[in-house]
Design a protein around this motif. Sequence first.
Motif, PDB file in Angstrom:
ATOM      1  N   VAL A   1       0.840  -1.198   0.000  1.00  0.00           N
ATOM      2  CA  VAL A   1       0.000   0.000   0.000  1.00  0.00           C
ATOM      3  C   VAL A   1       0.875   1.248   0.000  1.00  0.00           C
ATOM      4  N   LYS A   2       1.956   1.231   0.761  1.00  0.00           N
ATOM      5  CA  LYS A   2       2.877   2.373   0.768  1.00  0.00           C
ATOM      6  C   LYS A   2       3.467   2.600  -0.619  1.00  0.00           C
ATOM      7  N   PHE A   3       3.835   1.511  -1.300  1.00  0.00           N
ATOM      8  CA  PHE A   3       4.391   1.601  -2.646  1.00  0.00           C
ATOM      9  C   PHE A   3       3.367   2.190  -3.622  1.00  0.00           C
ATOM     10  N   MET A   4       2.151   1.649  -3.609  1.00  0.00           N
ATOM     11  CA  MET A   4       1.123   2.075  -4.563  1.00  0.00           C
ATOM     12  C   MET A   4       0.675   3.511  -4.322  1.00  0.00           C
ATOM     13  N   THR A   5       0.787   3.995  -3.100  1.00  0.00           N
ATOM     14  CA  THR A   5       0.375   5.366  -2.797  1.00  0.00           C
ATOM     15  C   THR A   5       1.557   6.315  -2.674  1.00  0.00           C
ATOM     16  N   GLY A   6       2.748   5.837  -3.009  1.00  0.00           N
ATOM     17  CA  GLY A   6       3.915   6.722  -3.050  1.00  0.00           C
ATOM     18  C   GLY A   6       3.802   7.726  -4.180  1.00  0.00           C
ATOM     19  N   ASP A   7       4.503   8.829  -4.062  1.00  0.00           N
ATOM     20  CA  ASP A   7       4.384   9.910  -5.050  1.00  0.00           C
ATOM     21  C   ASP A   7       4.616   9.435  -6.476  1.00  0.00           C
ATOM     22  N   GLU A   8       5.686   8.684  -6.713  1.00  0.00           N
ATOM     23  CA  GLU A   8       6.022   8.296  -8.085  1.00  0.00           C
ATOM     24  C   GLU A   8       4.996   7.333  -8.664  1.00  0.00           C
ATOM     25  N   GLU A   9       4.591   6.340  -7.870  1.00  0.00           N
ATOM     26  CA  GLU A   9       3.585   5.406  -8.378  1.00  0.00           C
ATOM     27  C   GLU A   9       2.245   6.092  -8.597  1.00  0.00           C
ATOM     28  N   GLN A  10       1.903   7.030  -7.746  1.00  0.00           N
ATOM     29  CA  GLN A  10       0.665   7.773  -7.928  1.00  0.00           C
ATOM     30  C   GLN A  10       0.665   8.519  -9.259  1.00  0.00           C
ATOM     31  N   LYS A  11       1.798   9.086  -9.610  1.00  0.00           N
ATOM     32  CA  LYS A  11       1.890   9.783 -10.901  1.00  0.00           C
ATOM     33  C   LYS A  11       1.757   8.801 -12.056  1.00  0.00           C
ATOM     34  N   ILE A  12       2.475   7.679 -11.972  1.00  0.00           N
ATOM     35  CA  ILE A  12       2.463   6.701 -13.060  1.00  0.00           C
ATOM     36  C   ILE A  12       1.071   6.113 -13.253  1.00  0.00           C
ATOM     37  N   LEU A  13       0.454   5.650 -12.176  1.00  0.00           N
ATOM     38  CA  LEU A  13      -0.817   4.945 -12.290  1.00  0.00           C
ATOM     39  C   LEU A  13      -1.967   5.873 -12.657  1.00  0.00           C
ATOM     40  N   ASN A  14      -2.014   7.045 -12.057  1.00  0.00           N
ATOM     41  CA  ASN A  14      -3.112   7.957 -12.382  1.00  0.00           C
ATOM     42  C   ASN A  14      -2.971   8.549 -13.774  1.00  0.00           C
ATOM     43  N   LYS A  15      -1.743   8.702 -14.264  1.00  0.00           N
ATOM     44  CA  LYS A  15      -1.562   9.091 -15.666  1.00  0.00           C
ATOM     45  C   LYS A  15      -2.122   8.016 -16.583  1.00  0.00           C
ATOM     46  N   ALA A  16      -1.828   6.759 -16.254  1.00  0.00           N
ATOM     47  CA  ALA A  16      -2.275   5.649 -17.100  1.00  0.00           C
ATOM     48  C   ALA A  16      -3.794   5.581 -17.179  1.00  0.00           C
ATOM     49  N   TYR A  17      -4.484   5.933 -16.094  1.00  0.00           N
ATOM     50  CA  TYR A  17      -5.928   5.759 -16.042  1.00  0.00           C
ATOM     51  C   TYR A  17      -6.713   7.056 -16.192  1.00  0.00           C
ATOM     52  N   GLY A  18      -6.025   8.177 -16.378  1.00  0.00           N
ATOM     53  CA  GLY A  18      -6.740   9.434 -16.575  1.00  0.00           C
ATOM     54  C   GLY A  18      -7.473   9.903 -15.345  1.00  0.00           C
ATOM     55  N   SER A  19      -6.994   9.495 -14.172  1.00  0.00           N
ATOM     56  CA  SER A  19      -7.601   9.899 -12.907  1.00  0.00           C
ATOM     57  C   SER A  19      -6.698  10.896 -12.199  1.00  0.00           C
ATOM     58  N   VAL A  20      -7.132  11.347 -11.042  1.00  0.00           N
ATOM     59  CA  VAL A  20      -6.391  12.355 -10.286  1.00  0.00           C
ATOM     60  C   VAL A  20      -5.786  11.687  -9.055  1.00  0.00           C
ATOM     61  N   PRO A  21      -4.511  11.922  -8.772  1.00  0.00           N
ATOM     62  CA  PRO A  21      -3.928  11.317  -7.569  1.00  0.00           C
ATOM     63  C   PRO A  21      -4.602  11.855  -6.307  1.00  0.00           C
ATOM     64  N   PRO A  22      -4.997  10.988  -5.385  1.00  0.00           N
ATOM     65  CA  PRO A  22      -5.509  11.471  -4.107  1.00  0.00           C
ATOM     66  C   PRO A  22      -4.393  11.902  -3.159  1.00  0.00           C
ATOM     67  N   VAL A  23      -3.133  11.644  -3.542  1.00  0.00           N
ATOM     68  CA  VAL A  23      -1.977  12.093  -2.775  1.00  0.00           C
ATOM     69  C   VAL A  23      -1.635  13.513  -3.226  1.00  0.00           C
ATOM     70  N   LYS A  24      -1.652  14.446  -2.302  1.00  0.00           N
ATOM     71  CA  LYS A  24      -1.565  15.867  -2.635  1.00  0.00           C
ATOM     72  C   LYS A  24      -0.287  16.221  -3.392  1.00  0.00           C
ATOM     73  N   THR A  25       0.855  15.701  -2.955  1.00  0.00           N
ATOM     74  CA  THR A  25       2.113  16.092  -3.606  1.00  0.00           C
ATOM     75  C   THR A  25       2.206  15.570  -5.037  1.00  0.00           C
ATOM     76  N   ALA A  26       1.549  14.461  -5.335  1.00  0.00           N
ATOM     77  CA  ALA A  26       1.601  13.914  -6.691  1.00  0.00           C
ATOM     78  C   ALA A  26       0.796  14.751  -7.677  1.00  0.00           C
ATOM     79  N   GLN A  27      -0.164  15.519  -7.185  1.00  0.00           N
ATOM     80  CA  GLN A  27      -1.008  16.317  -8.073  1.00  0.00           C
ATOM     81  C   GLN A  27      -0.250  17.444  -8.763  1.00  0.00           C
ATOM     82  N   SER A  28       0.944  17.785  -8.265  1.00  0.00           N
ATOM     83  CA  SER A  28       1.697  18.898  -8.845  1.00  0.00           C
ATOM     84  C   SER A  28       2.326  18.549 -10.182  1.00  0.00           C
TER      85      SER A  28
END
Length: 437
Positions: free
Chosen positions: A339-366
Amino acid sequence: MRRTRAAAAVTVCLLVSVTACGGGSADSGRGSNTAPEELTYWASNQGPDLAADQAALGPELKKFEQQTGIKVKLEVVPWPDLLGRILAATASGQGPDVLNIGNTWSSSLQATGALLPWDAGNFDAIGGKDRFVESAVGSAGAAGKDPAAVPLYSMSYALYYNKKMFREAGIEKPPATWDEMVTTGRKLSKDGKWALGAEGSNLSNNIHQAFVLSKQHGAEFFDAAGKPAFDTPANVEAVKQYVDLMAKDEIIAPGNAEYDKNQSLQDFANGKTAMVLWQSAASSFKAHGMKEGDWGVAPVPVPAGATPGTGTHTNSMVAGINLAVFRSTDNIDGALKFVKFMTGDEEQKILNKAYGSVPPVKTAQSDPAFATEDLTVLRDTLATSAAPLPQVPEESQFETTVGTAIKELFADAAAGRPVTTGSVKAKLTKAQQQMPN
């Protein structure tokens, strides 16, 4: 959450005792570490098909294995099957270690006792609760209780419009209010084409739209004590307003009453429908052959004289996918690492880019990738004008009973039968009577 026709299945579990449903109960501990070298992960189908999810997730799970030595066995589960699979797992106690759940199921699944509670210690193990957008955490379980899951992908509803169809009709901008939606819609609904798409047989989608209109009418579907209040005058008017887009205003095609498998997105891509209200639809449009720039994105309409915001200006439910851990896991330490890996900043950017969604992790949204037109609308909506669906154990029965009532009302509209205040109230009263006491 993404669209699902499985909401009715949760009723079976929740009508029996909590202990009968749980892979664990309130005092059953938090798993073990008897199998520390592997994890099983049920992922929801976020892409155009299962193969696309395998392709998106496979390299990331391999990365996790290289970092930790823990092998992840992935299964991508289709949405129509996911809730039923989860309920079977909670009943048997034989579930995956980690799984995706639609965020609207959080409280219902929390009530089974099968999911690991995310208390302060568990949040600390993944970097802290304050890393996540508050509204996303708010949709992860009942108020006053530790969340049952962690936000993974965030989404909200937006109004998508076909720019070519708008140009051809001489319409310069998308409707911002429901009055404008009707006026604009009547200009677009001609020559075999229609203004607005709907999924009239999709129970969850029906609930999402009715929930927003209920909020705009100043209503709630559950009272302060958590009791159903479906057939109040304001809720009746909210549901009638939605169905009237077909029944009275005639801007939704009657055939949409039967839609439940995202057919309205294909109609939109094929130029048969000019607008849809949807969550994170860009990847689906591309899969149907559209190109960037073919569509525009705007906030969901609000009442005349209003601008999107909270309270009666709400224009979306908080949509998204959460990541949960089964209490019966035999690799609790590995599950927390995952869970820590999947919600880490880098993974949040990669996965949400792939799915066209918005990261729920605030720092990844930048990341600039989340500054596109459609994602900006979605992100702003989540931050300012979205509200979570009722976080009560009976939420899934609510989706089933009221969603079915709206489905039946759409069927009446499509058949030319009158949709009146009385008929809407009767349907909602029946839905309320079907709820557990």
